[in-house]
Design a protein around this motif. Sequence first.
Motif, PDB file in Angstrom:
ATOM      1  N   GLU A  78       0.873  -1.193  -0.013  1.00  0.00           N
ATOM      2  CA  GLU A  78       0.071   0.306  -0.086  1.00  0.00           C
ATOM      3  C   GLU A  78       0.929   1.302   0.002  1.00  0.00           C
ATOM      4  O   GLU A  78       0.561   2.113  -0.840  1.00  0.00           O
ATOM      5  N   TYR A  79       1.968   1.144   0.811  1.00  0.00           N
ATOM      6  CA  TYR A  79       2.676   2.552   0.917  1.00  0.00           C
ATOM      7  C   TYR A  79       3.536   2.937  -0.227  1.00  0.00           C
ATOM      8  O   TYR A  79       3.649   3.923  -0.754  1.00  0.00           O
ATOM      9  N   THR A  80       4.259   1.706  -0.782  1.00  0.00           N
ATOM     10  CA  THR A  80       4.948   1.855  -1.864  1.00  0.00           C
ATOM     11  C   THR A  80       4.293   2.405  -3.248  1.00  0.00           C
ATOM     12  O   THR A  80       4.775   3.248  -3.889  1.00  0.00           O
ATOM     13  N   ARG A  81       2.948   2.022  -3.339  1.00  0.00           N
ATOM     14  CA  ARG A  81       2.270   2.526  -4.166  1.00  0.00           C
ATOM     15  C   ARG A  81       2.025   4.054  -4.144  1.00  0.00           C
ATOM     16  O   ARG A  81       2.130   4.646  -5.271  1.00  0.00           O
ATOM     17  N   VAL A  82       1.950   4.539  -3.107  1.00  0.00           N
ATOM     18  CA  VAL A  82       1.456   5.855  -2.972  1.00  0.00           C
ATOM     19  C   VAL A  82       3.105   6.641  -2.988  1.00  0.00           C
ATOM     20  O   VAL A  82       3.011   7.545  -3.644  1.00  0.00           O
ATOM     21  N   VAL A  83       3.902   6.113  -2.381  1.00  0.00           N
ATOM     22  CA  VAL A  83       5.133   7.109  -2.267  1.00  0.00           C
ATOM     23  C   VAL A  83       6.135   6.795  -3.591  1.00  0.00           C
ATOM     24  O   VAL A  83       7.188   7.626  -3.659  1.00  0.00           O
ATOM     25  N   GLY A  84       6.034   5.832  -4.492  1.00  0.00           N
ATOM     26  CA  GLY A  84       6.764   5.525  -5.408  1.00  0.00           C
ATOM     27  C   GLY A  84       8.420   4.986  -5.138  1.00  0.00           C
ATOM     28  O   GLY A  84       8.944   5.097  -5.982  1.00  0.00           O
TER      29      GLY A  84
END
Length: 188
Positions: free
Chosen positions: A177-183
């Motif tokens: 979830e997090y990596t999807r948002v922060v790239g």
Amino acid sequence: MILDGFVARKILPPGTQVDAAGSATWQGVELYCELSLDPRSGGWDCWTGDLRFRALEAAGYGGVKVKIRPVESRAGWRADPELLVPELKQAVSFARDREDLCEILMHPESLVRGSVEAWQMIANYPARLAQALLIARDLGRDDLDEKVRAAVGEAPATNVYGKQVVAVESVRRWLAEYTRVVGLEVSI
């Protein structure tokens, strides 16, 4: 207002913005803080977070931050605001930098420093470990990354809403979830 006086006396960092609701916000190079006083209850808390990952907050994930609060409630500050000064000074400097924030997030439970603590519940430990991995990777710190990964391997299963959750599986889900948002590309 109490917080305006603390800004004027440099108890709170330069550039602190105070609003009418009794909250103050400021940011440094790496971290930001949001301080709230509640005169009705006599409580206060200070959220310290990573500026690099504010997008997680905007996306509804709460950000990469910790809640700093007094170990013991001192509601007497309503009558004498000076009682807040020692604890606020500790809260403002609780997380020294992003590396320290990463270390704080890795603790399975609350971490006490002086008379304040980073209040952390075991139920959100997997999410905090995922956040710590983000920071370690973003800093390019392999040693810190390895330390977080070791903590993931040692993390206990947690009981969330009556369901046992294996930590590594939960960390993996949070990272996705997090990596999807922060790239950032981070996996476990």
